[in-house]
Design a protein around this motif. Structure first.
Motif, PDB file in Angstrom:
ATOM      1  N   PRO A 219     -19.511 -34.340   6.300  1.00  0.00           N
ATOM      2  CA  PRO A 219     -20.703 -33.880   5.412  1.00  0.00           C
ATOM      3  C   PRO A 219     -20.962 -35.328   4.616  1.00  0.00           C
ATOM      4  N   GLY A 220     -22.185 -35.559   4.627  1.00  0.00           N
ATOM      5  CA  GLY A 220     -22.739 -36.833   3.583  1.00  0.00           C
ATOM      6  C   GLY A 220     -22.965 -38.102   4.478  1.00  0.00           C
ATOM      7  N   SER A 222     -23.254 -40.506   8.593  1.00  0.00           N
ATOM      8  CA  SER A 222     -23.860 -40.265   9.859  1.00  0.00           C
ATOM      9  C   SER A 222     -23.060 -41.251  10.795  1.00  0.00           C
ATOM     10  N   ILE A 253     -29.326 -31.563   8.349  1.00  0.00           N
ATOM     11  CA  ILE A 253     -28.264 -31.640   7.204  1.00  0.00           C
ATOM     12  C   ILE A 253     -28.320 -30.246   6.503  1.00  0.00           C
ATOM     13  N   ASP A 254     -27.182 -30.095   5.756  1.00  0.00           N
ATOM     14  CA  ASP A 254     -26.736 -28.631   4.890  1.00  0.00           C
ATOM     15  C   ASP A 254     -26.910 -28.944   3.729  1.00  0.00           C
ATOM     16  N   THR A 257     -23.690 -28.708   1.617  1.00  0.00           N
ATOM     17  CA  THR A 257     -22.541 -29.603   1.752  1.00  0.00           C
ATOM     18  C   THR A 257     -22.665 -31.096   1.742  1.00  0.00           C
ATOM     19  N   ASP A 258     -23.884 -31.299   2.509  1.00  0.00           N
ATOM     20  CA  ASP A 258     -24.204 -32.711   2.756  1.00  0.00           C
ATOM     21  C   ASP A 258     -24.699 -33.358   1.319  1.00  0.00           C
ATOM     22  N   ALA A 262     -22.395 -36.704   0.653  1.00  0.00           N
ATOM     23  CA  ALA A 262     -23.166 -37.968   0.308  1.00  0.00           C
ATOM     24  C   ALA A 262     -22.983 -38.862  -0.789  1.00  0.00           C
ATOM     25  N   LEU A 354     -31.209 -37.135   1.784  1.00  0.00           N
ATOM     26  CA  LEU A 354     -31.079 -36.203   2.792  1.00  0.00           C
ATOM     27  C   LEU A 354     -31.872 -36.256   4.053  1.00  0.00           C
ATOM     28  N   ARG A 361     -28.599 -39.292  11.538  1.00  0.00           N
ATOM     29  CA  ARG A 361     -27.630 -38.869  12.679  1.00  0.00           C
ATOM     30  C   ARG A 361     -28.266 -38.897  13.882  1.00  0.00           C
ATOM     31  N   ASN A 399     -23.542 -29.643   9.371  1.00  0.00           N
ATOM     32  CA  ASN A 399     -23.784 -31.200   9.447  1.00  0.00           C
ATOM     33  C   ASN A 399     -23.772 -31.679  10.828  1.00  0.00           C
TER      34      ASN A 399
END
Length: 407
Positions: A219-220, A222, A253-254, A257-258, A262, A354, A361, A399
């Motif tokens: 999460p967050g 790449s 992205i979610d 959670t992202d 991040a 985001l 990614r 993610n």
């Protein structure tokens, strides 16, 4: 009833199917072989051996055991035809696939066993250079994208190599060997289209295969993990083995959670940057050990668990965040967990950030496929990112980067 045996020399067997238009005909020529004694009063099956050619061309061999005179048909035979010109099968291809065949050869190796009314069969098909012509109108043609399915099945050498098992009960009035084979072929095409990465996984050792349809990220971030790189390598092998396929790459992205991820990544980057600052400062002051570490690690500075509190505190001191103060107005010393909470709460993570994460990614996956997997750039397409976790049907994390194939 008793048949003492049958010998065939220079025989000819003609088969015509008037159901398809234009009609299909096959002629087994130069047949030579024998069937041994068979009797309705003796359950012992006869030995069968036949060899010849299809239309004076492709060699055909049939061998095994058969008893057509028993109370129930018994059959256990193997047959092979090598190098059959696929253009001869155009009537079937046009009717059921919607395309005529313009080139290709077929080698078919089958084994059929019928015992007590039960059929078990294997059909090994090896199609070399199967090529379709222009689409034709046929009301019986499948609605599946046949050309895409064939591209998924065909390797870089133009070969399709598949096994099609068939089974059923001959006592079932709905059972038809031809119908079952058609359904098996249609199911194969459908599976290739709806689950292309399952096909890739089975061909290239990618586990269940379905997991090859996406690449997960923490999460967050790449940053590609070792597991992600392994997946990408398998997908690259499949693409290089199927040169007519193209890959669409979509970042995702979610938000749930992202965003938190991040913020964590933002803080980790600043802690690493603080260590980098200290290393540079030490190097300028003549500390050879620090100079060596800075030169070796460069932009990829690693912060150990033991070092982390020190550099975290330095980041906290430099940060322009509202800090708890003591009775004389000076910033209080806080435990690492409290410093982390305050710093991450003040990290700015916008919708634009985001979206950029989703795009980034996709880009790092595309670059890995090009650089490490040697997949030509013109076969890789970045598509619009997904900015939520909707539509995911597998058990993977949201993610991620999603793959899809097209011709």
């Amino acid at each position: 009833m008793l048949i003492g045996g049958v010998s065939v020399d220079k025989g000819n067997i003609n088969f015509s199917d008037f159901f398809v238009k234009p009609n299909y005909s096959a002629n087994l020529t130069g047949m030579k072989g024998s069937v041994s004694k068979v009797s309705s009063g003796d359950p012992t099956p006869a030995d069968l051996v036949l060899n010849g050619r299809l239309d004076d061309d492709a060699p055909v061999s049939i061998s095994g055991k058969i008893n057509p005179l028993g109370e129930q048909l018994y059959l256990d035979i193997a047959a092979k035809a090598s190098g059959v010109e696929l253009t001869r099968l155009t009537p079937y291809a046009a009717k059921y696939a919607g395309y005529p065949i313009t080139k290709g050869k077929l080698t078919v190796d089958v084994a059929y066993k019928i015992d007590h009314g039960k059929l078990d069969a294997s059909n090994h098909l090896y199609l070399d250079q199967l090529t379709f012509g222009d689409k034709v109108d046929s009301p019986d043609a499948t609605k599946l994208p046949v050309l895409l399915a064939v591209s998924l099945l065909k390797d870089r050498h133009g070969v399709i190599d598949v096994n099609l098992p068939v089974s059923g009960s001959l006592s079932d009035p709905e059972f038809s060997i031809g119908g079952v084979i058609v359904r098996v072929i249609v199911n194969l095409l459908a599976k290739a289209i709806t689950s292309p990465f399952a096909l890739i996984g089975s061909a290239f050792g990618g586990g269940s295969g379905e997991e090859l349809g996406y690449v997960e990220f923490a999460p967050g971030t790449s940053t590609l993990t070792p597991a992600a790189k392994e997946k990408i390598a398998t997908v690259a092998k499949a693409l290089n083995d199927r040169p007519s396929l193209k890959l669409e790459i979509s970042g995702r992205i979610d938000p749930a959670t992202d965003e938190a991820g991040a913020r964590r990544a933002w803080l980790d980057a600043r802690v690493a940057e603080q260590k980098r600052r200290d290393l540079r400062k030490s190097a300028q002051e003549g500390d050879e050990a620090s100079d060596s570490e800075a030169g070796e690690q460069g932009a990829d500075v690693k912060v150990s668990k033991q070092e982390y509190p020190k550099y975290l505190e330095e980041v906290y001191k430099r940060a322009s965040v509202k800090k708890p103060r003591n009775f004389i107005g000076m910033a209080k010393s806080l435990p690492p967990e409290e410093m982390e909470r305050l710093l991450m709460a003040n990290a700015e993570v916008s919708e634009t950030d985001l979206r950029h994460l989703a795009d980034q990614r996709a880009l790092v996956v595309k670059q890995s496929l090009e650089r490490d997997g040697k997949v030509p750039e013109d076969r890789l397409f970045l598509t619009a990112p997904h900015l939520n976790a909707e539509g995911i049907k597998d058990k993977g994390a949201p993610n991620r980067v999603d793959f899809s194939v097209r011709q």
